[in-house]
Design an enzyme around this catalytic site. Structure first.
Site, PDB file in Angstrom:
ATOM      1  N   GLU A 278       0.834  -1.209   0.000  1.00 30.37           N
ATOM      2  CA  GLU A 278       0.000   0.000   0.000  1.00 30.37           C
ATOM      3  C   GLU A 278       0.869   1.260   0.000  1.00 30.37           C
ATOM      4  O   GLU A 278       0.514   2.266  -0.632  1.00 30.37           O
ATOM      5  CB  GLU A 278      -0.927  -0.001   1.218  1.00 30.37           C
ATOM      6  CG  GLU A 278      -1.971  -1.106   1.202  1.00 30.37           C
ATOM      7  CD  GLU A 278      -2.851  -1.041  -0.036  1.00 30.37           C
ATOM      8  OE1 GLU A 278      -3.392   0.043  -0.335  1.00 30.37           O
ATOM      9  OE2 GLU A 278      -2.981  -2.076  -0.716  1.00 30.37           O
ATOM     10  N   TRP A 281       1.941   1.792  -3.513  1.00 32.31           N
ATOM     11  CA  TRP A 281       0.854   2.389  -4.303  1.00 32.31           C
ATOM     12  C   TRP A 281       0.922   3.911  -4.227  1.00 32.31           C
ATOM     13  O   TRP A 281       0.734   4.609  -5.231  1.00 32.31           O
ATOM     14  CB  TRP A 281      -0.513   1.922  -3.773  1.00 32.31           C
ATOM     15  CG  TRP A 281      -1.099   0.744  -4.469  1.00 32.31           C
ATOM     16  CD1 TRP A 281      -1.188  -0.529  -3.991  1.00 32.31           C
ATOM     17  CD2 TRP A 281      -1.711   0.713  -5.767  1.00 32.31           C
ATOM     18  NE1 TRP A 281      -1.818  -1.337  -4.902  1.00 32.31           N
ATOM     19  CE2 TRP A 281      -2.153  -0.608  -5.997  1.00 32.31           C
ATOM     20  CE3 TRP A 281      -1.931   1.677  -6.744  1.00 32.31           C
ATOM     21  CZ2 TRP A 281      -2.796  -0.992  -7.175  1.00 32.31           C
ATOM     22  CZ3 TRP A 281      -2.582   1.303  -7.927  1.00 32.31           C
ATOM     23  CH2 TRP A 281      -3.001  -0.014  -8.134  1.00 32.31           C
ATOM     24  N   TRP A 310     -21.422  10.954 -19.934  1.00 30.24           N
ATOM     25  CA  TRP A 310     -21.870  10.975 -18.547  1.00 30.24           C
ATOM     26  C   TRP A 310     -23.283  11.544 -18.455  1.00 30.24           C
ATOM     27  O   TRP A 310     -23.639  12.484 -19.165  1.00 30.24           O
ATOM     28  CB  TRP A 310     -20.928  11.833 -17.706  1.00 30.24           C
ATOM     29  CG  TRP A 310     -19.496  11.406 -17.689  1.00 30.24           C
ATOM     30  CD1 TRP A 310     -18.445  12.034 -18.280  1.00 30.24           C
ATOM     31  CD2 TRP A 310     -18.955  10.246 -17.046  1.00 30.24           C
ATOM     32  NE1 TRP A 310     -17.274  11.342 -18.052  1.00 30.24           N
ATOM     33  CE2 TRP A 310     -17.558  10.239 -17.292  1.00 30.24           C
ATOM     34  CE3 TRP A 310     -19.508   9.215 -16.289  1.00 30.24           C
ATOM     35  CZ2 TRP A 310     -16.715   9.249 -16.809  1.00 30.24           C
ATOM     36  CZ3 TRP A 310     -18.658   8.231 -15.805  1.00 30.24           C
ATOM     37  CH2 TRP A 310     -17.289   8.251 -16.059  1.00 30.24           C
ATOM     38  N   ASN A 345     -10.795   2.693   3.005  1.00 33.51           N
ATOM     39  CA  ASN A 345     -10.389   2.558   1.608  1.00 33.51           C
ATOM     40  C   ASN A 345     -11.312   1.649   0.807  1.00 33.51           C
ATOM     41  O   ASN A 345     -11.611   1.940  -0.357  1.00 33.51           O
ATOM     42  CB  ASN A 345      -8.949   2.034   1.515  1.00 33.51           C
ATOM     43  CG  ASN A 345      -8.434   2.073   0.094  1.00 33.51           C
ATOM     44  OD1 ASN A 345      -8.382   3.122  -0.531  1.00 33.51           O
ATOM     45  ND2 ASN A 345      -8.066   0.918  -0.443  1.00 33.51           N
ATOM     46  N   TRP A 363     -16.369  11.217 -13.024  1.00 36.96           N
ATOM     47  CA  TRP A 363     -15.489  10.956 -11.884  1.00 36.96           C
ATOM     48  C   TRP A 363     -14.908  12.227 -11.297  1.00 36.96           C
ATOM     49  O   TRP A 363     -14.594  12.280 -10.105  1.00 36.96           O
ATOM     50  CB  TRP A 363     -14.356  10.004 -12.290  1.00 36.96           C
ATOM     51  CG  TRP A 363     -13.502  10.495 -13.426  1.00 36.96           C
ATOM     52  CD1 TRP A 363     -13.699  10.267 -14.755  1.00 36.96           C
ATOM     53  CD2 TRP A 363     -12.327  11.309 -13.331  1.00 36.96           C
ATOM     54  NE1 TRP A 363     -12.719  10.888 -15.500  1.00 36.96           N
ATOM     55  CE2 TRP A 363     -11.862  11.533 -14.658  1.00 36.96           C
ATOM     56  CE3 TRP A 363     -11.623  11.859 -12.265  1.00 36.96           C
ATOM     57  CZ2 TRP A 363     -10.725  12.291 -14.934  1.00 36.96           C
ATOM     58  CZ3 TRP A 363     -10.490  12.622 -12.537  1.00 36.96           C
ATOM     59  CH2 TRP A 363     -10.047  12.836 -13.855  1.00 36.96           C
ATOM     60  N   TRP A 386      -9.860   7.489  -8.016  1.00 40.53           N
ATOM     61  CA  TRP A 386     -11.096   7.792  -8.741  1.00 40.53           C
ATOM     62  C   TRP A 386     -11.036   7.326 -10.192  1.00 40.53           C
ATOM     63  O   TRP A 386     -11.999   6.779 -10.723  1.00 40.53           O
ATOM     64  CB  TRP A 386     -11.392   9.292  -8.660  1.00 40.53           C
ATOM     65  CG  TRP A 386     -12.225   9.585  -7.455  1.00 40.53           C
ATOM     66  CD1 TRP A 386     -11.806   9.989  -6.230  1.00 40.53           C
ATOM     67  CD2 TRP A 386     -13.647   9.428  -7.358  1.00 40.53           C
ATOM     68  NE1 TRP A 386     -12.868  10.086  -5.362  1.00 40.53           N
ATOM     69  CE2 TRP A 386     -14.017   9.767  -6.037  1.00 40.53           C
ATOM     70  CE3 TRP A 386     -14.639   9.055  -8.254  1.00 40.53           C
ATOM     71  CZ2 TRP A 386     -15.337   9.725  -5.606  1.00 40.53           C
ATOM     72  CZ3 TRP A 386     -15.960   9.006  -7.820  1.00 40.53           C
ATOM     73  CH2 TRP A 386     -16.294   9.339  -6.504  1.00 40.53           C
TER      74      TRP A 386
END
Length: 469
Positions: A278, A281, A310, A345, A363, A386
């Site tokens: 993590e 990341w 969208w 998360n 988004w 996102w």
């Protein structure tokens, strides 16, 4: 002996701070923190993040005082004003050098290059350092020489290339002689702090960050691989606000993990290895922000997805923001965010995918809402998450992967504990019935019907993405 000006930004700590360590080796240091309220708000940060940031700067001032290093505060509304303000301060103090740690998103990088050019043009020394990540963007590249756009090969390259020297921690500076320059009085928090839930939920400063790290490693990390996806369990480190503002370094985290894991990072204890993943990341998204600056400018990484049709229904978006979607796990998560400035998360993934796939809302709207409320609002990580959920970004979820919120709820909150905690209306229901109450129960407790049927929304999303090809 020449004076060095140390510029703090999102590295609010004394221990293991590369630029501060290097500056102190040269001689006396004066520290400065620029409060760029207008710029931060233009970037979308809200009361929670800004309050935590400013509280962290105040905590830093107290920590620096123990080393006789004065902290000066300057109000500089935008990044464009930073070069002139820093140069004027350096000239007033008689400082011959400016030291700082590098930041990688587009606006911050351009600001820093302008500062470097300004100081060099004035004949002053300026030095910047890699501090927040193990590898400078561009050091880890694919066989073709490109920046990585998928996490797994990036992670493999990270582990393959990491050396002990990149994880060595830097000592805090020695206590310097009392300077003739006095620290500024601690600034008051701005009025927006009255609207910050973070003031009640989070304590700023590197000592608090170290306390969180110790608690996590001593009490939780061994079950982290199993517990981290269950929001009703206190199974995560809660270090993200401190990492995002540099109140603790990645090196301290990595060293602590290795100390408990026989020197290993990728293997050994599953909880420790998963947590290290993590942390990597976070670094991956910093590389993406630098290597693909379009993501810093409101653009999709997968450029063809800019043509997505969208729906952007304002009523749907408002219902999502307020936690009135009729899907209990979504609504509970959104209320956790609004009331604490933080969201688990797993729930960030579920709520983001619901907004982008079920409601077909751009988004960027969700990204901005999260950044406005999160105390740990880190641009690179937030944007990356996102775009992953929306299937527009690096390492994105395939467009046909669409989480069923009810299935996710049953899997990761099996007894409905998290839902009951954040949705008091449903707390009286048996745990198993909290995931998707039937119409009669909804009516009895006053909980809304779902905004959209999962299967209908799923097919609509698939059709919308297929139309891109």
């Amino acid at each position: 002996m020449s004076l060095t000006l140390m510029w703090f930004r999102s590295d609010l700590r004394v221990h293991d701070n590369t630029a501060l360590h290097m500056a102190a080796r040269r001689g006396p240091v004066v520290a400065v923190f620029l409060r760029s309220m207008e710029q931060w708000q233009q970037h979308g940060h809200g009361a929670n993040k800004i309050t935590f940031w400013l509280q962290g700067a105040n905590a830093l001032g107290k920590a620096l005082a123990q080393y006789n290093i004065p902290l000066l505060n300057r109000h500089v509304p935008t990044f464009e004003a930073a070069p002139g303000a820093l140069l004027a301060l350096a000239e007033t103090l008689g400082a011959t050098s400016l030291y700082f740690n590098r930041e990688y998103p587009w606006n911050e990088w351009q600001r820093d290059q302008a500062v470097i050019n300004t100081f060099r043009h004035a004949g002053l020394d300026v030095q910047s350092f890699r501090d927040a990540i193990a590898f400078e963007p561009g050091e880890l590249v694919t066989g073709k020489g490109d920046f990585y756009s998928v996490f797994t090969p990036f992670s493999r390259a990270w582990h393959r290339s990491i050396e002990a020297s990149r994880l060595n921690m830097f000592d805090a500076p020695a206590c310097q002689s009392l300077a003739s320059i006095s620290a500024d009085p601690e600034p008051e928090l701005p009025t927006l702090s009255a609207h910050s839930v973070a003031t009640q939920q989070w304590v700023s400063g590197e000592q608090e960050a170290s306390n969180h790290l110790h608690h996590f490693l001593s009490q939780q990390v061994h079950l982290y691989a199993r517990d981290r996806d269950f929001p009703a369990i206190s199974g995560t480190s809660l270090l993200s606000p401190y990492l995002s503002l540099g109140m603790i370094s990645y090196r301290q985290c990595m060293q602590a993990a290795m100390a408990m894991n026989e020197g290993l990072l990728a293997e050994g204890n599953p909880g420790l290895a998963t947590w290290v993943k993590e942390l990597i990341w976070r670094e991956f998204y910093q590389h993406v922000a630098f290597g693909f600056p379009r993501v810093c400018k409101g653009r999709a990484f997968q450029q063809h997805t800019e043509m997505l049709a969208w729906r952007n229904d304002p009523k749907d978006f408002a219902a999502w923001c307020e936690g009135h979607t009729g899907y209990p796990i979504i609504d509970a998560a959104m209320r956790q965010l609004r009331e604490t400035g933080w969201m688990h998360n797993r729930l960030r993934m579920i709520t983001a995918m619901f907004l982008t796939k079920h409601l077909l809302t751009d988004w960027r709207k969700g990204e901005a809402f999260f950044l406005r409320h999160l105390v740990d609002g880190d641009f690179a990580a937030n944007n990356g998450g996102w775009q992953w959920a929306a299937s527009t970004g690096t390492d994105a979820a395939p467009y046909f992967r669409i989480f069923n919120p009810t299935t996710q709820s049953k899997r990761f909150d099996p007894d409905g504990q998290f839902i009951g905690r954040w949705l008091p209306l449903l707390d009286a229901l048996p745990g198993k019935q909290r995931h998707a109450p039937d119409p009669v129960l909804r009516s009895e407790v006053g909980y809304p019907a779902p905004l959209v049927d999962h299967q209908v929304a799923r097919l609509r999303a698939l059709d919308t993405f297929k139309a891109l090809s």
